[in-house]
Design a protein around this motif. Structure first.
Motif, mmCIF file in Angstrom:
data_model
loop_
_atom_site.group_PDB
_atom_site.id
_atom_site.type_symbol
_atom_site.label_atom_id
_atom_site.label_comp_id
_atom_site.label_asym_id
_atom_site.label_seq_id
_atom_site.Cartn_x
_atom_site.Cartn_y
_atom_site.Cartn_z
ATOM 1 N N UNK A 215 -2.512 35.355 -16.854
ATOM 2 C CA UNK A 215 -1.370 34.555 -16.439
ATOM 3 C C UNK A 215 -1.791 33.594 -15.339
ATOM 4 N N UNK A 216 -1.432 32.335 -15.468
ATOM 5 C CA UNK A 216 -1.771 31.345 -14.439
ATOM 6 C C UNK A 216 -1.069 31.672 -13.128
ATOM 7 N N UNK A 217 0.184 32.135 -13.207
ATOM 8 C CA UNK A 217 0.965 32.383 -11.997
ATOM 9 C C UNK A 217 0.525 33.658 -11.276
ATOM 10 N N UNK A 218 0.357 34.750 -12.029
ATOM 11 C CA UNK A 218 0.101 36.031 -11.383
ATOM 12 C C UNK A 218 -1.362 36.442 -11.392
ATOM 13 N N UNK A 219 -2.146 35.865 -12.292
ATOM 14 C CA UNK A 219 -3.534 36.285 -12.436
ATOM 15 C C UNK A 219 -3.701 37.564 -13.226
ATOM 16 N N UNK A 220 -2.589 38.139 -13.719
ATOM 17 C CA UNK A 220 -2.654 39.372 -14.492
ATOM 18 C C UNK A 220 -3.229 39.146 -15.885
ATOM 19 N N UNK A 221 -4.051 40.086 -16.349
ATOM 20 C CA UNK A 221 -4.639 39.977 -17.677
ATOM 21 C C UNK A 221 -3.579 40.189 -18.752
ATOM 22 N N UNK A 222 -3.663 39.405 -19.807
ATOM 23 C CA UNK A 222 -2.727 39.497 -20.919
ATOM 24 C C UNK A 222 -3.354 40.366 -22.005
ATOM 25 N N UNK A 223 -2.725 41.503 -22.246
ATOM 26 C CA UNK A 223 -3.195 42.370 -23.326
ATOM 27 C C UNK A 223 -2.701 41.822 -24.661
ATOM 28 N N UNK A 224 -3.508 41.888 -25.735
ATOM 29 C CA UNK A 224 -4.865 42.438 -25.832
ATOM 30 C C UNK A 224 -5.935 41.347 -25.875
ATOM 31 N N UNK A 225 -5.714 40.250 -25.143
ATOM 32 C CA UNK A 225 -6.577 39.079 -25.266
ATOM 33 C C UNK A 225 -7.805 39.229 -24.374
ATOM 34 N N UNK A 226 -8.719 40.103 -24.820
ATOM 35 C CA UNK A 226 -9.953 40.344 -24.092
ATOM 36 C C UNK A 226 -11.112 40.451 -25.077
ATOM 37 N N UNK A 227 -12.268 39.985 -24.645
ATOM 38 C CA UNK A 227 -13.460 39.972 -25.490
ATOM 39 C C UNK A 227 -14.651 40.377 -24.632
ATOM 40 N N UNK A 228 -15.506 41.248 -25.163
ATOM 41 C CA UNK A 228 -16.720 41.649 -24.464
ATOM 42 C C UNK A 228 -17.889 41.627 -25.432
ATOM 43 N N UNK A 229 -19.027 41.138 -24.957
ATOM 44 C CA UNK A 229 -20.234 41.111 -25.782
ATOM 45 C C UNK A 229 -21.450 41.257 -24.888
ATOM 46 N N UNK A 230 -22.390 42.118 -25.335
ATOM 47 C CA UNK A 230 -23.631 42.271 -24.603
ATOM 48 C C UNK A 230 -24.613 41.203 -25.061
ATOM 49 N N UNK A 231 -25.179 40.471 -24.092
ATOM 50 C CA UNK A 231 -26.163 39.434 -24.372
ATOM 51 C C UNK A 231 -27.472 39.782 -23.660
#
Length: 487
Positions: A215-231
């Motif tokens: 969220x731009x206002x609160x900085x809280x993460x929006x579930x489930x919009x997360x991505x992780x990858x090992x490089x």
């Protein structure tokens, strides 16, 4: 993708069908990258809509637009790059078939530094008035330093079969030249590169790429919009990814990229703003513990809730302002409750009601102290400032203030005024934040006259107005000294 989006407007004169107004609109953006983690370059994007260009028959008997683009790049008044070229639109059979877009993409190699980009556009089928704009661009890619490129929003991708201007790391990547994602778009794709990560984790060693929407206002993460990858660290790494956003509610967001080491410590990050319109989806009103945060259901008086929503106008984002100004009086009580819940949830996901109650206390004060027979307190200038910045640390209230005259004149008399001083709680300003309000012609309402806070009114000759010209422009009297001191 850099944040700057511009619209060019042009008045066209049609020789055959009389005089009419039409606009040439071009969205301009740019991204910066490095070539082989060694030399910086910039990609520029100009996107045109067929509805806003003039079409003319070409030698094939089809209709086509031609836009002349002139780009001049300067560094310290020296021209380092210049090019003029014609951009052709797709060909169409009918001059009324304008449902298309077309784009110009260019890559320019530049050293680190500050540049002035001058862009001139001419519609060759209506060439009367060229359109010009200037933009400052900063290139800063220090060598052997871990870096993240600009984040590029992506419209479409396909594997590269032949190298071209859109090719990067084995894909042809067509940029999305906007930070607004309308309802019809149900995905958000992005491309980003990382350089010299081995200097942090070691060549060939692993690190974690984390991307999420917040969220731009609160900085809280929006579930489930997360991505992780090992490089694994090379001179240059790249990520191309897509989030499905069909369930992402309307609002203002950041896409944030974080790089983490093997101990999960973030050592590098970058984020980019975007705006989503998705009126079919309402914001989730359950907090992380599964408890209902729909506190607005307890507000059952329609006019009271409408007033509460209208009072949010000074802290609302653009889409929320549109609802407040144009829609709130047309919708049901339940829809108002949903909007109110969603508004505060975006600002405090864990306890939106507590966030509202802090604002409510300020609103009650404003409506008690600044309300007028013809205006609600939150609509006054003092009410607006109080709701945005809170209670001032000190107030100077002057009704009959005078000042020694300037240049041998008699004492100068001021109209009634108040000076508000904020010591620490204005984030945009270091030190004291100052506001001066005045009552012109002894008005019962006080209007903001001047402030040193970024984004507020800054009137260099405010004291001359306050004294009805008795303090000359550019001179300082006692009110000016009070404003500087804050007491």
């Amino acid at each position: 993708m850099k944040k700057h989006i511009f619209t060019f407007c042009l008045l066209f004169i049609a020789a055959l069908s009389g005089v009419y107004s039409q606009t040439l609109q071009a969205l301009f953006a740019y991204s910066t990258f490095m070539l082989h983690a060694e030399k910086p370059y910039i990609e520029t994007y100009l996107s045109f809509n067929g509805q806003n260009v003039a079409l003319r028959k070409n030698t094939h008997g089809n209709y086509q637009a031609t836009i002349e683009i002139t780009l001049v790049v300067k560094k310290a008044d020296s021209i380092v790059y210049a090019e003029k070229r014609n951009l052709l639109s797709p060909e169409v059979k009918d001059s009324l078939s304008k449902d298309f877009t077309f784009m110009d993409v260019q890559r320019i190699s530049l050293e680190n530094g500050i540049y002035e980009f001058e862009i001139t556009l001419v519609d060759k089928n209506n060439p009367d008035i060229p359109v010009r704009t200037e933009e400052k661009v900063i290139i800063n890619y220090p060598k052997d330093t871990p870096l993240i490129s600009d984040i590029q929003f992506v419209s479409s991708t396909k594997p590269t079969t032949k190298q071209n201007i859109l090719s990067k790391n084995g894909y042809d990547i067509e940029p999305y030249v906007s930070d607004f994602f309308p309802e019809k778009m149900n995905t958000l794709s992005y491309y980003v590169e990382f350089y010299n990560i081995a200097s942090v984790v070691g060549m060939g060693k692993s690190f974690l790429v984390c991307a999420y929407i917040e969220s731009y206002e609160s900085g809280g993460k929006m579930e489930p919009y997360q991505f992780m990858k090992r490089e694994y660290a090379k001179n240059s790494n790249a990520i191309l990814w897509t989030f499905k956003t069909d369930s992402l509610p309307s609002g203002n967001y950041n896409l944030k990229i974080e790089l983490r080491d093997t101990t999960n410590n973030t050592f590098l990050y970058k984020k980019i703003f975007f705006q989503r319109s998705n009126p079919r989806i309402k914001a989730n009103t359950n907090n992380a513990y599964g408890e209902s945060t729909s506190f607005a259901r307890s507000i059952t008086n329609d006019s009271t809730l409408t007033f509460y929503i209208q009072s949010l106008i000074h802290i609302a984002n653009e889409m929320e302002k549109d609802f407040i100004l144009n829609t709130v009086k047309k919708v049901s009580l339940e829809e108002k409750q949903d909007f109110f819940d969603g508004f505060w949830l975006l600002r405090n996901q864990k306890n939106p009601k507590a966030e509202w109650m802090k604002y409510y206390d300020k609103l009650i004060f404003v409506e008690k102290n600044y309300v007028l027979p013809f205006k609600k307190g939150y609509l006054t200038d003092r009410g607006r400032v109080y709701l945005i910045y809170g209670a001032p640390n000190h107030i100077i209230d002057e009704k009959f203030k005078t000042s020694p005259g300037i240049g041998g004149n008699n004492r100068a008399a001021y109209l009634p005024y108040q000076i508000w001083r904020y010591d620490n709680n204005i984030k945009q300003k270091q030190g004291k934040g100052m506001f001066i309000f005045w009552a012109p012609q002894s008005s019962p309402d006080y209007f903001l006259l001047n402030s040193n806070v970024e984004g507020e009114i800054n009137e260099p000759y405010w004291e001359s107005r306050l004294s009805r010209g008795e303090i000359p422009q550019g001179e300082q009297g006692e009110a000016g000294r009070q404003f500087e001191r804050g007491y």
